[in-house]
Design a protein around this motif. Structure first.
Motif, PDB file in Angstrom:
ATOM      1  N   VAL A 252      45.268  51.773  58.718  1.00 17.38           N
ATOM      2  CA  VAL A 252      44.016  51.517  58.018  1.00 17.38           C
ATOM      3  C   VAL A 252      44.250  50.562  56.848  1.00 17.38           C
ATOM      4  CG1 VAL A 252      42.294  52.605  56.512  1.00 17.38           C
ATOM      5  CG2 VAL A 252      42.916  53.677  58.684  1.00 17.38           C
ATOM      6  N   VAL A 253      43.328  49.619  56.668  1.00 19.06           N
ATOM      7  CA  VAL A 253      43.336  48.734  55.504  1.00 19.06           C
ATOM      8  C   VAL A 253      42.030  48.956  54.744  1.00 19.06           C
ATOM      9  CG1 VAL A 253      43.467  46.366  54.651  1.00 19.06           C
ATOM     10  CG2 VAL A 253      44.736  47.023  56.714  1.00 19.06           C
ATOM     11  N   PRO A 254      42.076  49.657  53.617  1.00 22.42           N
ATOM     12  CA  PRO A 254      40.856  49.878  52.837  1.00 22.42           C
ATOM     13  C   PRO A 254      40.369  48.575  52.193  1.00 22.42           C
ATOM     14  CG  PRO A 254      42.601  51.432  52.238  1.00 22.42           C
ATOM     15  CD  PRO A 254      43.224  50.327  53.026  1.00 22.42           C
ATOM     16  N   ASP A 255      39.147  48.609  51.683  1.00 19.33           N
ATOM     17  CA  ASP A 255      38.634  47.471  50.928  1.00 19.33           C
ATOM     18  C   ASP A 255      39.274  47.406  49.544  1.00 19.33           C
ATOM     19  OD1 ASP A 255      36.376  46.572  52.775  1.00 19.33           O
ATOM     20  OD2 ASP A 255      35.892  48.694  52.478  1.00 19.33           O
ATOM     21  N   VAL A 256      39.562  48.589  48.988  1.00 19.72           N
ATOM     22  CA  VAL A 256      40.136  48.694  47.652  1.00 19.72           C
ATOM     23  C   VAL A 256      41.194  49.788  47.668  1.00 19.72           C
ATOM     24  CG1 VAL A 256      39.679  49.262  45.224  1.00 19.72           C
ATOM     25  CG2 VAL A 256      38.005  47.932  46.529  1.00 19.72           C
ATOM     26  N   SER A 276      40.114  43.175  48.309  1.00 22.57           N
ATOM     27  CA  SER A 276      39.743  41.905  48.909  1.00 22.57           C
ATOM     28  C   SER A 276      39.098  41.005  47.851  1.00 22.57           C
ATOM     29  CB  SER A 276      38.759  42.132  50.062  1.00 22.57           C
ATOM     30  OG  SER A 276      37.523  42.629  49.561  1.00 22.57           O
ATOM     31  N   ARG A 277      39.125  39.730  48.119  1.00 22.28           N
ATOM     32  CA  ARG A 277      38.518  38.758  47.201  1.00 22.28           C
ATOM     33  C   ARG A 277      37.011  38.973  47.124  1.00 22.28           C
ATOM     34  NH1 ARG A 277      41.382  35.216  48.550  1.00 22.28           N
ATOM     35  NH2 ARG A 277      42.701  35.006  46.711  1.00 22.28           N
ATOM     36  N   GLU A 278      36.393  39.388  48.221  1.00 21.65           N
ATOM     37  CA  GLU A 278      34.948  39.624  48.232  1.00 21.65           C
ATOM     38  C   GLU A 278      34.567  40.709  47.234  1.00 21.65           C
ATOM     39  OE1 GLU A 278      31.414  40.980  51.326  1.00 21.65           O
ATOM     40  OE2 GLU A 278      33.433  41.823  51.501  1.00 21.65           O
ATOM     41  N   VAL A 279      35.440  41.722  47.087  1.00 26.87           N
ATOM     42  CA  VAL A 279      35.114  42.844  46.206  1.00 26.87           C
ATOM     43  C   VAL A 279      35.523  42.548  44.765  1.00 26.87           C
ATOM     44  CG1 VAL A 279      35.492  45.293  45.748  1.00 26.87           C
ATOM     45  CG2 VAL A 279      35.301  44.479  48.108  1.00 26.87           C
ATOM     46  N   LEU A 280      36.806  42.275  44.522  1.00 27.39           N
ATOM     47  CA  LEU A 280      37.258  42.058  43.145  1.00 27.39           C
ATOM     48  C   LEU A 280      36.711  40.758  42.561  1.00 27.39           C
ATOM     49  CD1 LEU A 280      40.941  43.351  43.100  1.00 27.39           C
ATOM     50  CD2 LEU A 280      38.941  44.327  41.994  1.00 27.39           C
ATOM     51  N   GLY A 281      36.248  39.884  43.431  1.00 24.55           N
ATOM     52  CA  GLY A 281      35.677  38.627  42.959  1.00 24.55           C
ATOM     53  C   GLY A 281      34.348  38.774  42.255  1.00 24.55           C
ATOM     54  N   VAL A 282      33.764  39.983  42.278  1.00 21.24           N
ATOM     55  CA  VAL A 282      32.475  40.169  41.586  1.00 21.24           C
ATOM     56  C   VAL A 282      32.649  40.248  40.074  1.00 21.24           C
ATOM     57  CG1 VAL A 282      31.471  41.367  43.571  1.00 21.24           C
ATOM     58  CG2 VAL A 282      32.483  42.722  41.704  1.00 21.24           C
TER      59      VAL A 282
END
Length: 406
Positions: A252-256, A276-282
């Motif tokens: 499994v690879v979580p989002d965070v 991921s960049r999509e998440v921490l990029g906010v």
């Protein structure tokens, strides 16, 4: 110039703490003054095998030479700039930690609780900016029996009344479901859900290992529902279970992923949110921060920790010695042990309540030169440093057998 050591005895030092220290801990009556590898020594010179390893903060043992060297070298150069400036250690730390965990970006913090709080903030921000959840309506699904820290937000969704009682009012927005119950998670997730936050293995609850398929199921469910899977690997991660991360057992690879404890090598507090960049990029400047997060000393030690894990040696040791631990505990079932759960070098051992509480068993083991810690009822936790030898591990199991027999 080094300050002279306190020459008081263990009993004198324990009594001295009583009037001046807040009583938020109930330590075993041992006063540690030195340590090396898997062993600690008290002020009278008695040696103990450390089978707790700072709740997994000491995965690499006490004073691992590579980590001490990294800290000493950095102490001679630079310790803190704050994030108002760049420092020459942070880029490498972030690059190598992201690569080790298979993620894109790193948010450095200090303590595990800070990592959890940061993960909650990031998940909510993502929900509003990316998922489109209406303002202030984001929810996060968590599991009963969880332990994610001691902040007021976190204890607000704890089911442990000792941790929770007397600290309200609590932060809203959390839905508690039974652990290891995919149907319950699915029922709790809706269009307001920002994330499902769980421990891949629940440590404080007694090393509760979920059934096969649970983590993969959470991953698939969150993907379908359009919310994040946030894995708290603060205790389970960085080699403890025989993998770099416990979620790897199910591919499994979580989002965070939330990391802490062992990331500081038992030297300084280091934690991180990796994702991921999509998440921490906010996150944008001014929206979140930490004066000490990502400081040069922490980054130097953290990089040395990552370097130890990059070889895979410690993961293999935990996996191989985990078999010894599991087999040894299996032999004790029916001989004072009524059940146990283990993964790698980590076990929750349920002792027959007729033989004593977890605290009483821990005190008896201390007198045998073995340090462990109880959790709930008659359950004790075993989490030795990953540097422990097979002979040391077997000796600890022998001491447990002796204590239970007596």
């Amino acid at each position: 110039m080094t300050a002279p050591a306190d020459t008081r005895t263990s009993d004198e030092l324990i009594r001295a703490e009583e009037p001046v220290l807040a009583h938020n801990y109930h330590p075993l009556p041992v006063v540690v003054s030195r340590a090396e590898g898997a062993w600690v020594e008290d002020v009278e010179g008695r040696r103990y095998l450390d089978m707790l390893a700072g709740y997994s903060a000491l995965n690499f043992g006490h004073r691992h030479p590579a980590l001490i060297e990294a800290a000493r070298d950095q102490l001679d150069r630079l310790t803190l700039t704050s994030r108002a400036f760049h420092n020459d250690r942070l880029a490498e730390f972030a690059e190598r930690l992201a690569a080790l965990t298979g993620q894109d970006m790193v948010l450095p913090m200090n303590t595990g609780a800070e990592a959890v709080e940061s993960g909650i903030k990031v998940a909510r921000k993502w929900a509003y900016e990316v998922k489109g959840v209406p303002a202030d309506r984001a929810t996060i699904v968590v599991a009963a029996g969880n332990f994610h820290g001691r902040t007021t937000t976190v204890v607000g969704f704890s089911t442990d009344e000792t941790a929770r009682s007397g600290f309200g009012p609590f932060t809203p927005g959390f839905r508690i479901v039974p652990y290891d119950d995919l149907a319950a998670v699915e029922a709790a997730v809706d269009e307001t859900t920002a994330a499902v936050l769980i421990e891949p293995i629940q440590g404080e609850a007694g090393v509760i290992v979920p059934g096969e398929g649970y983590l993969a199921g959470v991953r698939e469910l969150t993907r379908r529902a359009g919310c994040l899977f946030v894995a708290d690997e603060i205790q389970s991660g960085l080699g403890r279970t025989g993998r770099t991360l416990a979620v790897e057992d199910e591919g499994v690879v979580p989002d965070v992923v939330l990391l802490g404890k062992a990331l500081g090598g038992g030297i300084v507090p280091v934690s991180a949110v990796v994702g991921s960049r999509e998440v921490l990029g906010v996150l944008r400047p001014g929206e979140h921060g930490s004066t000490f997060g990502g400081n040069p000393l922490a980054a130097a030690v953290g990089t040395a920790v990552v370097e130890l894990l990059e070889t895979g040696e410690f993961q293999r040791r935990a996996a191989d010695l985990g078999v010894v631990l599991r087999d040894g505990l299996t032999e004790l079932v029916g001989k004072g042990v009524v059940g146990f759960r283990s993964r790698g070098l980590w076990a929750g051992v349920d002792v027959d309540p007729a033989l004593g509480t977890g605290r009483a068993i821990s005190e008896r083991l201390m007198r045998e030169g073995i340090l462990v810690k109880d959790t709930h009822g008659s359950t004790i936790r075993l989490a030795p440093p990953l540097t422990v030898t097979e002979d040391e591990l077997r000796a600890a199991l022998g001491s447990l057998e002796k204590v239970l027999a007596s």
